[in-house]
Scaffold this active site. Structure first.
Site, PDB file in Angstrom:
ATOM      1  N   GLY A 107       0.820  -1.214   0.000  1.00  0.00           N
ATOM      2  CA  GLY A 107       0.000   0.000   0.000  1.00  0.00           C
ATOM      3  C   GLY A 107       0.849   1.257   0.000  1.00  0.00           C
ATOM      4  NE  ARG A 128      -8.264   6.310   9.280  1.00  0.00           N
ATOM      5  CZ  ARG A 128      -8.991   6.672   8.215  1.00  0.00           C
ATOM      6  NH1 ARG A 128      -9.010   7.935   7.811  1.00  0.00           N
ATOM      7  NH2 ARG A 128      -9.682   5.767   7.541  1.00  0.00           N
ATOM      8  CG  HIS A 174     -16.840   4.561   6.039  1.00  0.00           C
ATOM      9  ND1 HIS A 174     -18.026   5.018   5.509  1.00  0.00           N
ATOM     10  CD2 HIS A 174     -15.881   5.434   5.639  1.00  0.00           C
ATOM     11  CE1 HIS A 174     -17.792   6.126   4.808  1.00  0.00           C
ATOM     12  NE2 HIS A 174     -16.490   6.399   4.876  1.00  0.00           N
ATOM     13  CD  GLU A 188     -13.205  12.831   3.089  1.00  0.00           C
ATOM     14  OE1 GLU A 188     -12.615  12.192   3.988  1.00  0.00           O
ATOM     15  OE2 GLU A 188     -12.964  12.670   1.887  1.00  0.00           O
ATOM     16  NE  ARG A 244     -14.875   8.133   8.194  1.00  0.00           N
ATOM     17  CZ  ARG A 244     -13.784   7.995   7.494  1.00  0.00           C
ATOM     18  NH1 ARG A 244     -12.893   7.088   7.824  1.00  0.00           N
ATOM     19  NH2 ARG A 244     -13.552   8.743   6.450  1.00  0.00           N
ATOM     20  CG  HIS A 281     -13.228   2.570   6.865  1.00  0.00           C
ATOM     21  ND1 HIS A 281     -13.225   2.306   5.511  1.00  0.00           N
ATOM     22  CD2 HIS A 281     -12.665   3.806   7.015  1.00  0.00           C
ATOM     23  CE1 HIS A 281     -12.678   3.343   4.867  1.00  0.00           C
ATOM     24  NE2 HIS A 281     -12.324   4.245   5.756  1.00  0.00           N
ATOM     25  N   GLY A 288      -9.816  11.418   0.201  1.00  0.00           N
ATOM     26  CA  GLY A 288      -8.565  12.007  -0.232  1.00  0.00           C
ATOM     27  C   GLY A 288      -7.513  12.022   0.856  1.00  0.00           C
TER      28      GLY A 288
HETATM   29  C1  SIN Z   1     -14.064   7.842   2.700  1.00  0.00           C
HETATM   30  O1  SIN Z   1     -13.872   8.140   1.535  1.00  0.00           O
HETATM   31  O2  SIN Z   1     -15.117   8.075   3.282  1.00  0.00           O
HETATM   32  C2  SIN Z   1     -12.974   7.148   3.441  1.00  0.00           C
HETATM   33  C3  SIN Z   1     -11.837   8.054   3.667  1.00  0.00           C
HETATM   34  C4  SIN Z   1     -11.115   7.701   4.930  1.00  0.00           C
HETATM   35  O3  SIN Z   1     -11.251   6.606   5.446  1.00  0.00           O
HETATM   36  O4  SIN Z   1     -10.427   8.569   5.442  1.00  0.00           O
END
Ligand code: SIN
Length: 524
Positions: A12, A366, A228, A112, A274, A331, A47
């Site tokens: 990764g 996170r 998530h 976000e 989240r 997630h 992102g």
């Molecule tokens: C998302 O696109 O919702 C995931 C991005 C992340 O996990 O930071």
């Protein structure tokens, strides 16, 4: 027998960033379970967060990160991470990574969950991971060898110095290999595949965590598994991620009866951290309601989110109808292999980076789009550290052990493990559920000193069972609710538990208050 300066297990963003920044005179091996495209970084739709816009500052990014993580982080690591964000993005821009621009031709910053500013840079709309990975993988130096389709099943320990000196792997045909190096870095990602619903690439099942544990390294904070909130949910199954950037662009969550799901959760509403949104969806579903993401207000959805539009189309969900059915899924793991600021684990010669590592930047939950940033930051940092490392503890070579005859247990299927984990150690846990699954896992808790005679699918399941047991033990021990660890039988964060971390090793579980101190000792 081949030997290298550095072996990186996994392919990764942190693996390739690390390899790229190692000196060109170092012999580097990247070894990966499947192909180098089969990882979570490649799939990442969200992102990279960095305080680069005119109205932003690293201090705001720092505060948002700490707040999302429930103040459970190593503050100095968070500071270093967010301060380095802008320069790391700038170097990718300078190297030609096509980040999305606004009408004026400047970087476009997206929103976000739990961010107080628009600060997420994207590439190709929802294809940031793919584009950044394509860049890193096509610009590797000649000193980097990549071996695909080999499953690493063991860290080789020196018989004389308790140091990790290499790895053992198996090809898909079952042939055993071993490789030696001065430094071994686990960059294997997290463990989303332990759960029935997950956004992760299906091969991500916690291998690195099991490898480190079996080598004697400490693991920490494993109870903090982030779910998530929005995975596409079709015919009772989860079909892939619907990025938080979609809510960042204005989409809103609704219950089946038309009520707004996050209506009472100020100040962020649909963009709350989240764990809060995931828990609200879980509660709505538990009381019998489906949950949908209303995307009708997003103009040109398919242009802005091409990956998600195709995903919906492939699964028979019409974007034009404006409602995407969603469900939460595993997630990201905030905890992991305990490391110091240079990625060193508690075992000499063994390092960890990326999601496999617990760097202390994520705390109990996170912040969105901090994970690719973490991979970029620590990948480079560890490379710089390894470039300076002396040849102390150079490779020793040992022969492959002759096959030992070991008892091959009747193991549960992957699906059984995933179901058990989702239903007993999921978004909300109780002591009774955790004890049930713990007892079930106990049956498979055998030593398995040598795995050479096992087939890869069996080892993978043994590793899953091992990691599941560690997560469940940590979740049972933490008798409070905090961030992604929600216990129905304990209330939200009590002060008494502030800064107590669950550290696990072969010696067992320790509730260690002086986690920071222990990290200083590892560093010394
Ligand atoms: C998302 O696109 O919702 C995931 C991005 C992340 O996990 O930071």
């Amino acid at each position: 027998m081949k030997s290298y300066d550095c072996i990186i297990v996994g392919s990764g963003i942190s693996a390739f960033q690390l390899a790229k920044h190692l000196d060109k005179n170092k012999q580097v091996l990247i070894i990966t379970k499947l192909t180098k495209e089969k990882n979570n970084s490649f799939k990442a739709q969200g992102g990279i967060a960095a305080a680069m816009s005119n109205d932003d500052d690293w201090r705001l990014h720092y505060e948002d990160t700490i707040q999302a993580g429930c103040s459970f982080q190593k503050a100095q690591e968070v500071e270093a991470l967010v301060k380095n964000g802008p320069a790391l993005i700038q170097s990718l821009i300078d190297e030609g990574v096509p980040f999305d621009l606004n009408e004026e031709g400047d970087i476009r910053f997206g929103m976000e969950g739990a961010h107080s500013r628009k600060r997420i840079v994207h590439s190709g709309g929802d294809a940031t991971g793919k584009n950044v990975m394509a860049h890193l993988q096509t610009t590797t130096n000649d000193n980097i060898e990549v071996i695909e389709n080999q499953f690493v099943y063991e860290c080789i320990m020196s018989p004389t110095s308790n140091r990790c000196i290499g790895i053992r792997s198996k090809s898909q045909e079952g042939k055993n290999y071993q490789y030696f190096a001065q430094s071994i870095v686990l960059a294997t990602g997290g463990m989303g595949g332990l759960y029935k619903s997950t956004s992760n690439e299906s091969s991500i099942t916690g291998d690195g965590l099991a490898l480190a544990y079996r080598a004697g390294a400490e693991l920490v904070d494993l109870e903090f598994v982030q779910f998530h909130p929005t995975l596409l949910h079709v015919n009772g199954a989860c079909k892939g991620l619907i990025s938080e950037a979609v809510r960042g662009a204005g989409a809103v969550l609704y219950k089946g009866n038309g009520e707004r799901l996050m209506g009472n959760e100020p100040p962020f509403f649909d963009l709350a951290p989240r764990h809060i949104v995931a828990k609200s969806i879980y509660e709505a579903r538990t009381s019998g309601s489906e949950v949908f993401l209303d995307i009708s207000m997003i103009q040109d959805f398919s242009t802005k989110f091409p990956t998600i539009a195709s995903l919906c189309e492939e699964n028979g969900i019409s974007i034009n109808e404006g409602a995407i059915p969603v469900i939460p899924g595993a997630h990201f793991l905030m905890g992991g292999i305990s490391v110091n600021a240079n990625g060193e684990t508690t075992v000499k010669g063994l390092f960890a980076v990326g999601e496999a590592a617990a760097t202390g930047v994520h705390g109990a939950n996170r912040l969105a789009s901090n994970s690719l940033l973490e991979g970029l930051y620590y990948g480079k940092k560890i490379a710089q550290y390894l470039n300076e490392l002396s040849d102390e503890g150079a490779q020793e070579f040992i022969e492959v052990r002759t096959k030992e005859s070991v008892e091959i247990l009747e193991l549960p299927t992957k699906k059984e493990i995933q179901d058990k984990m989702l239903h007993n150690c999921g978004i909300v846990r109780t002591q009774v559920q955790l004890e049930n699954v713990s007892k079930w896992l106990e049956k498979y808790a055998v030593a398995h000193e040598s795995l050479a005679s096992y087939q890869t699918p069996q080892i993978e399941r043994l590793f899953m069972l091992q990691v599941a047991k560690l997560i469940v033990t940590a979740a049972l021990t933490r008798e409070e609710s905090r961030g992604a660890h929600q216990r129905a039988d304990f209330l939200e964060t009590s002060n008494e538990w502030q800064d107590i971390h669950m550290i696990q090793s072969k010696k067992g579980i320790e509730k260690r208050a002086l986690y920071e101190q222990s990290q200083v000792e590892v560093n010394a």
